[in-house]
Design an enzyme around this catalytic site. Structure first.
Site, short mmCIF file in Angstrom:
data_model
loop_
_atom_site.label_atom_id
_atom_site.label_comp_id
_atom_site.label_asym_id
_atom_site.label_seq_id
_atom_site.Cartn_x
_atom_site.Cartn_y
_atom_site.Cartn_z
N HIS A 73 -11.87 7.07 3.06
CA HIS A 73 -12.29 6.11 2.05
C HIS A 73 -11.49 4.83 2.28
O HIS A 73 -10.30 4.81 2.13
CB HIS A 73 -12.00 6.68 0.67
N ASP A 106 -19.54 5.63 -1.64
CA ASP A 106 -19.82 4.72 -0.52
C ASP A 106 -21.30 4.77 -0.15
O ASP A 106 -21.95 3.74 0.10
CB ASP A 106 -18.95 5.09 0.69
N ARG A 121 -23.51 3.02 -2.72
CA ARG A 121 -23.50 1.56 -2.55
C ARG A 121 -24.45 1.16 -1.44
O ARG A 121 -25.26 0.24 -1.60
CB ARG A 121 -22.07 1.10 -2.23
N ARG A 159 0.84 -1.21 0.00
CA ARG A 159 0.00 0.00 0.00
C ARG A 159 0.87 1.25 0.00
O ARG A 159 0.54 2.25 -0.61
CB ARG A 159 -0.90 0.01 1.24
O1 TXD Z 1 -13.77 6.29 -4.53
C1 TXD Z 1 -12.80 6.61 -5.15
N1 TXD Z 1 -12.18 7.75 -4.87
C2 TXD Z 1 -12.25 5.76 -6.22
C3 TXD Z 1 -10.86 5.88 -6.56
C4 TXD Z 1 -13.10 4.92 -6.96
C5 TXD Z 1 -12.63 4.26 -8.07
C6 TXD Z 1 -11.25 4.37 -8.51
N2 TXD Z 1 -10.41 5.06 -7.60
C7 TXD Z 1 -9.03 5.36 -7.99
O2 TXD Z 1 -9.03 6.18 -9.14
C8 TXD Z 1 -8.19 4.16 -8.39
O3 TXD Z 1 -7.70 3.49 -7.26
C9 TXD Z 1 -7.09 4.85 -9.17
O4 TXD Z 1 -6.14 5.42 -8.28
C10 TXD Z 1 -7.83 5.97 -9.89
C11 TXD Z 1 -8.14 5.70 -11.35
O5 TXD Z 1 -8.87 4.52 -11.47
P1 TXD Z 1 -9.16 3.88 -12.92
O6 TXD Z 1 -10.00 2.69 -12.72
O7 TXD Z 1 -9.61 4.94 -13.87
O8 TXD Z 1 -7.68 3.42 -13.34
P2 TXD Z 1 -7.12 3.21 -14.81
O9 TXD Z 1 -8.18 2.72 -15.73
O10 TXD Z 1 -5.87 2.43 -14.64
O11 TXD Z 1 -6.74 4.70 -15.30
C12 TXD Z 1 -5.72 5.44 -14.76
C13 TXD Z 1 -5.16 6.30 -15.87
C14 TXD Z 1 -4.43 5.50 -16.96
O12 TXD Z 1 -5.00 5.77 -18.23
C15 TXD Z 1 -2.99 5.97 -16.86
O13 TXD Z 1 -2.32 6.00 -18.12
C16 TXD Z 1 -3.20 7.37 -16.34
O14 TXD Z 1 -4.21 7.22 -15.34
N3 TXD Z 1 -2.00 7.99 -15.76
C17 TXD Z 1 -1.74 9.31 -15.91
N4 TXD Z 1 -2.41 10.28 -16.52
C18 TXD Z 1 -1.89 11.52 -16.50
N5 TXD Z 1 -0.74 11.81 -15.87
C19 TXD Z 1 -0.03 10.86 -15.22
N6 TXD Z 1 1.11 11.17 -14.61
C20 TXD Z 1 -0.52 9.54 -15.24
N7 TXD Z 1 -0.10 8.37 -14.71
C21 TXD Z 1 -1.01 7.43 -15.04
#
Ligand code: TXD
Length: 311
Positions: A175, A148, A151, A88
Site C-alpha cells: 500500500h 486502491d 479508486r 515516515r
Molecule cells: O488503506 C488503508 N489501509 C488506510 C489506512 C486508509 C485510510 C486510513 N489509513 C490509516 O488508518 C491511517 O493512516 C491511520 O493510521 C489509520 C486511522 O485513520 P483515521 O483517519 O481513522 O485516523 P484518526 O481519525 O486520527 O483516528 C485514529 C484513532 C483516534 O481516535 C485515536 O485516538 C485512536 O486512533 N488511537 C488509539 N485507539 C486505541 N488504542 C490506541 N493505543 C490508540 N492510539 C490512538
C-alpha cells in the site's frame, strides 16, 4: 447469536466502519479508543441511529478491552497520522507501538478472532499484528487493495460513463506509491481496458490511483480518506462473517508466492469463514513481476526496521 466485531480506534475510519457494520446489520460493535468518552459517545450516538436506520445491533464504546471479549473479528484502525516534522520512520515507530498494544490486548480477550488491519504503514502493521498475536497466517489480513482497486474502478467508470459495478480491476503490491495496478487484467464486463481506452488515458488513471490517498489529503488538509477505506474494511468483515468467499485484493502473509518470502503484500485472496482461505497466484509478465518485486522491497524496508523488535 449475533456476531461481534471490535473496532480499535474510534476515529474517522473506525467510527465509519461501525456505521457501515451497523447499517448492514452484520454484528454487534464495540468501539475502543484511548480518548476517554469518544468511543462511548460515538457508540451511543450510533445506537440511537438504530430505530431510524432499522438495525437492531448493539454498539458500545470503551477505553479498555474487557467489553471486547469473544469478538469474531477485531479491526485495528488505531494510529496516528503523520504530523509536520515527523518522518515516515517516526510514524512507523509510533504506530508500531499502538498496533502492538492493541493486538496484545485484543487477542487476550478474543483468542479466536480474525484480525483485520487498517493502520498505516499497512503492510508493516499487518506484520506487527501477525507476530504479536502469534496467530496462523490465515487469521491476519490487511486492508489496502480493495481501496486502491475501488479508486481505480471509480476513475475508469467515470471516464467511460459506465456503472462502477461493471468494472473489474486488480491492484497488487504494497500500500503506497509502489502499488501495481494490473491494467492487463482490468476491464469492463470482460472487455479488456486496453480496447476501450488509449494508453495515455490509462496511464493518467493509473497515476491518479497511485496518488489517490494524497489527492484526498490535499483537500482535507487535517486528515485522510475514510469513507472508501471503511467501506473496503467492512467488505472484508462481511465476507468473513457471512463466509461469502469473495476474492479480494488484500495484504496477506506470503511464503514464497510471487517470489516473496515472509512479508505482507497485497495479493488476491479468498476471504471466508476461514479468513484468508486461499492466495491466488496470477501469472505475471516480467515487467509486472519487476514492479511487484520493487513494491515488495519497499515493504521489506519498513518491515525490517521493526523486525528486530519482534524477532
Ligand atoms: O488503506 C488503508 N489501509 C488506510 C489506512 C486508509 C485510510 C486510513 N489509513 C490509516 O488508518 C491511517 O493512516 C491511520 O493510521 C489509520 C486511522 O485513520 P483515521 O483517519 O481513522 O485516523 P484518526 O481519525 O486520527 O483516528 C485514529 C484513532 C483516534 O481516535 C485515536 O485516538 C485512536 O486512533 N488511537 C488509539 N485507539 C486505541 N488504542 C490506541 N493505543 C490508540 N492510539 C490512538
Amino acid at each position: 447469536m449475533r456476531k461481534k466485531v471490535t473496532v480499535v480506534g474510534a476515529g474517522n475510519v473506525g467510527a465509519s466502519c461501525a456505521v457501515r457494520i451497523a447499517d448492514k446489520e452484520l454484528a454487534d460493535v464495540v468501539l475502543v479508543d484511548v480518548v476517554e468518552g469518544v468511543p462511548q459517545g460515538k457508540g451511543l450516538d450510533l445506537l440511537q441511529s438504530g430505530p431510524v436506520q432499522g438495525y437492531d445491533v448493539t454498539i458500545t464504546g470503551a477505553n479498555d478491552y474487557e467489553p471486547t471479549a469473544n469478538s469474531d473479528i477485531v479491526v485495528i484502525t488505531a494510529g496516528l497520522a503523520r504530523k509536520p516534522g515527523m518522518s515516515r520512520d517516526d510514524l512507523l515507530m509510533a504506530n508500531y507501538e499502538i498496533v502492538r498494544q492493541a493486538t496484545e490486548q485484543a487477542v487476550k480477550y478474543s483468542p479466536n478472532c480474525f484480525l483485520v488491519i487498517v493502520t498505516n504503514p499497512l503492510d508493516a502493521m499487518c506484520w506487527t499484528a501477525f507476530k504479536v498475536s502469534r496467530f496462523s497466517k490465515n487469521r491476519v489480513v490487511g486492508m489496502a487493495g480493495i481501496l486502491d482497486t475501488a479508486r481505480f474502478r471509480a476513475f475508469i467508470a467515470q471516464e467511460l460513463g459506465v456503472s462502477v459495478e461493471s468494472i473489474t480491476a486488480l491492484v497488487l503490491g504494497g500500500h503506497g506509491d509502489t502499488m501495481v495496478p494490473l491494467v492487463r487484467l482490468s476491464g469492463v464486463s470482460g472487455i479488456p481496458l486496453t480496447e476501450l481506452m488509449d494508453q495515455a488515458t490509462i496511464d493518467r488513471l493509473v497515476t491518479r490511483t497511485q496518488n489517490g490517498g494524497a489527492e484526498i489529503v490535499k483537500y482535507l488538509k487535517t486528515g485522510s480518506a475514510y469513507y472508501a477505506p471503511s467501506a473496503a474494511a467492512v467488505e472484508m468483515v462481511e465476507s468473513i462473517l457471512k463466509d461469502k468467499k469473495k476474492v479480494l485484493p488484500c495484504a496477506a502473509y506470503l511464503e514464497g508466492e510471487y517470489g516473496i518470502q515472509g512479508l505482507f503484500v497485497g495479493v488476491p485472496v479468498r476471504l471466508g469463514s476461514g479468513g484468508v482461505e486461499k492466495i491466488y497466484e496470477v501469472k505475471l509478465t516480467p515487467e509486472e513481476q519487476a514492479k511487484l518485486a520493487k513494491s515488495a522491497a519497499a515493504v521489506k524496508e519498513l518491515t525490517d526496521i521493526i523486525g528486530p523488535k519482534l524477532g
